[in-house]
Design an enzyme around this catalytic site. Structure first.
Site, PDB file in Angstrom:
ATOM      1  N   LEU A 162       0.815  -1.214   0.000  1.00 55.05           N
ATOM      2  CA  LEU A 162       0.000   0.000   0.000  1.00 55.05           C
ATOM      3  C   LEU A 162       0.848   1.264   0.000  1.00 55.05           C
ATOM      4  CD1 LEU A 162      -2.680  -1.062   2.664  1.00 55.05           C
ATOM      5  CD2 LEU A 162      -2.860  -1.213   0.175  1.00 55.05           C
ATOM      6  N   ARG A 185       5.236   2.898   0.988  1.00 55.87           N
ATOM      7  CA  ARG A 185       6.624   2.656   1.395  1.00 55.87           C
ATOM      8  C   ARG A 185       7.140   3.832   2.206  1.00 55.87           C
ATOM      9  NH1 ARG A 185       8.866  -1.458  -1.783  1.00 55.87           N
ATOM     10  NH2 ARG A 185       7.737  -1.903  -3.714  1.00 55.87           N
ATOM     11  N   VAL A 239      11.107   5.092   4.342  1.00 54.36           N
ATOM     12  CA  VAL A 239      12.557   4.978   4.187  1.00 54.36           C
ATOM     13  C   VAL A 239      13.034   3.574   4.524  1.00 54.36           C
ATOM     14  CG1 VAL A 239      14.777   5.850   4.998  1.00 54.36           C
ATOM     15  CG2 VAL A 239      12.867   7.432   4.671  1.00 54.36           C
ATOM     16  N   SER A 246      10.626   1.061   5.700  1.00 50.71           N
ATOM     17  CA  SER A 246       9.425   0.275   5.981  1.00 50.71           C
ATOM     18  C   SER A 246       8.561   0.125   4.742  1.00 50.71           C
ATOM     19  CB  SER A 246       8.609   0.933   7.097  1.00 50.71           C
ATOM     20  OG  SER A 246       8.143   2.202   6.689  1.00 50.71           O
ATOM     21  N   LYS A 289       2.530  -2.542   8.921  1.00 45.81           N
ATOM     22  CA  LYS A 289       3.738  -1.770   8.642  1.00 45.81           C
ATOM     23  C   LYS A 289       4.931  -2.642   9.013  1.00 45.81           C
ATOM     24  CE  LYS A 289       5.981   2.664   9.780  1.00 45.81           C
ATOM     25  NZ  LYS A 289       5.855   3.903  10.601  1.00 45.81           N
ATOM     26  N   ASP A 296       5.407  15.624  12.503  1.00 50.87           N
ATOM     27  CA  ASP A 296       5.353  15.309  11.070  1.00 50.87           C
ATOM     28  C   ASP A 296       3.914  15.370  10.562  1.00 50.87           C
ATOM     29  OD1 ASP A 296       6.514  14.778   8.618  1.00 50.87           O
ATOM     30  OD2 ASP A 296       6.511  12.603   8.879  1.00 50.87           O
TER      31      ASP A 296
END
Length: 388
Positions: A26, A28, A30, A32, A49, A150
């Site tokens: 589903l 990506r 860095v 994971s 994840k 973030d």
């Protein structure tokens, strides 16, 4: 299947494979990969994840330990905020020597980023619903002294009813009383000025929860205008714009929005963190105020008469304005099609439909590269001040 698509071997992750069947990728990160997966006992769909803490074997032992500790910290924060209706729920965790498996609810509508790419811009009504939910999440986090660090549309997921779920707590941190942070992390166009200043000034006192409110302002601006308030192809120029707080409610993209919504955005995008609007203060802003049902239903005869008079006057005014509207000629469309709102939305929608797929997650990519509404005057003034 490429190495990036390969799954961890079944021997090291036996417990996970006994309970879940991983499916297609589903998304990506860095280090994971996120996959859809099926819970075998219930056939329920989830998202897993899968974090490779070795970086595919390229990380040093210190880096492996650092990533492992960061993942454990993310899990700890997710458990502390578990149960909030607008935060992604961590359902299960598995750990091996080289991998973490974090199982979450599956959000089939995907990211707010993708929804915005499809819609180009959102109405004030849509923005109000999303921002109210996001601010309620931030209130919960900040009361626990948790700073997300973030916040961006890519980290806001949507369920089938268009309710949001905040995700990706990888940069999150729970502060001790009076603690300040100094490390630079996050996405460049959403960075608060004080984070950038920390990277340039060793004597800077650091930053706190206020950085989330700056990112919230960038998100809100982006939902309404279609592109972020601070952007330039030269990243140093963009960072300079952020530090100076130079942005505009440019025409024509902001012409159709109220002064109330512009006021709230401007309260978020304040360079000095101590003067920035908090989540609680934002929720009390007039933009989020609603009529109380009982008050709306309580009419007096005098009030009814006043409403009738105002309605008649408004109808007459609208009628005469309609009669005075100049027809849109072919020459007007050719000269400046973007000045006409229906044509503007149509042009933007087709641009995103054709090119939107490549404006995605990379730090060097940005919606503004495709949908550049940033006023040129601001960029020119910055370029004249300093040559990068």
């Amino acid at each position: 299947m490429t190495r990036d698509d390969a799954l961890p071997d079944s021997h090291s992750a036996q417990t996970f494979y006994e309970n879940y069947e991983p499916k297609e990728i589903l998304g990506r990160g860095v280090s994971s990969v996120v996959r859809r997966c099926i819970h075998k006992p219930t056939c329920q769909e989830y998202a897993v994840k899968i974090i490779d803490i070795t970086g595919g074997g390229s990380f040093s032992s210190e880096e492996v330990q650092e990533l492992r500790e960061a993942t454990l910290k993310e899990v700890d924060i997710l458990q502390k905020v578990s149960g909030h209706p607008n935060i992604i729920q961590l359902k299960d965790t598995y750990e091996t020597n080289t991998f973490f498996f974090l199982v979450f609810d599956l959000m089939k509508r995907g990211e707010l980023f993708d929804y915005l790419t499809e819609k180009v811009t959102l109405t004030e009504k849509e923005t109000r619903k999303i921002m109210r939910a996001l601010l309620e999440v931030i209130c919960t986090l900040h009361k626990l002294n948790i700073v997300h660090r973030d916040l961006k549309p890519e980290n806001i997921l949507l369920d089938d009813n268009m309710n949001i779920k905040l995700t990706d707590f990888g940069f999150s941190c729970q502060l001790q009383p009076g603690e300040k942070l100094r490390e630079v992390c996050g996405t460049p166009s959403y960075l608060a000025p004080e984070i950038i200043q920390c990277s340039m000034d060793d004597g800077h006192p650091g930053y706190g929860k206020e950085v989330d409110m700056w990112s919230t302002g960038v998100i809100m601006y982006t939902l309404l205008a279609g592109s972020p308030p601070f952007w330039h192809r030269k990243q140093m120029l963009m960072l300079r714009m952020i530090m100076d707080g130079k942005y505009q409610f440019g025409s024509p993209e902001w012409d159709d929005y109220s002064d109330t919504v512009k006021d709230l955005v401007s309260r978020f995008l304040v360079v000095q963190p101590q003067d920035r609007c908090s989540a609680e203060e934002a929720l009390a802003h007039p933009f989020f105020q609603e009529y109380v049902v009982e008050e709306v239903r309580h009419f007096s005869p005098r009030g009814k008469f006043k409403v009738i008079c105002l309605t008649v006057l408004a109808s007459v005014k609208i009628y005469y304005q309609y009669r005075r509207v100049k027809p849109v000629t072919r020459e007007i469309v050719i000269r400046d099609p973007y000045a006409l709102r229906p044509l503007r939305r149509l042009i933007d929608a087709y641009a995103f439909r054709i090119y939107g797929h490549w404006v995605k997650k990379g730090q060097q990519q940005n919606r503004a590269a495709l949908f550049e509404n940033t006023p040129k005057a601001v960029l020119l003034s910055l370029a004249e001040e300093e040559d990068f």
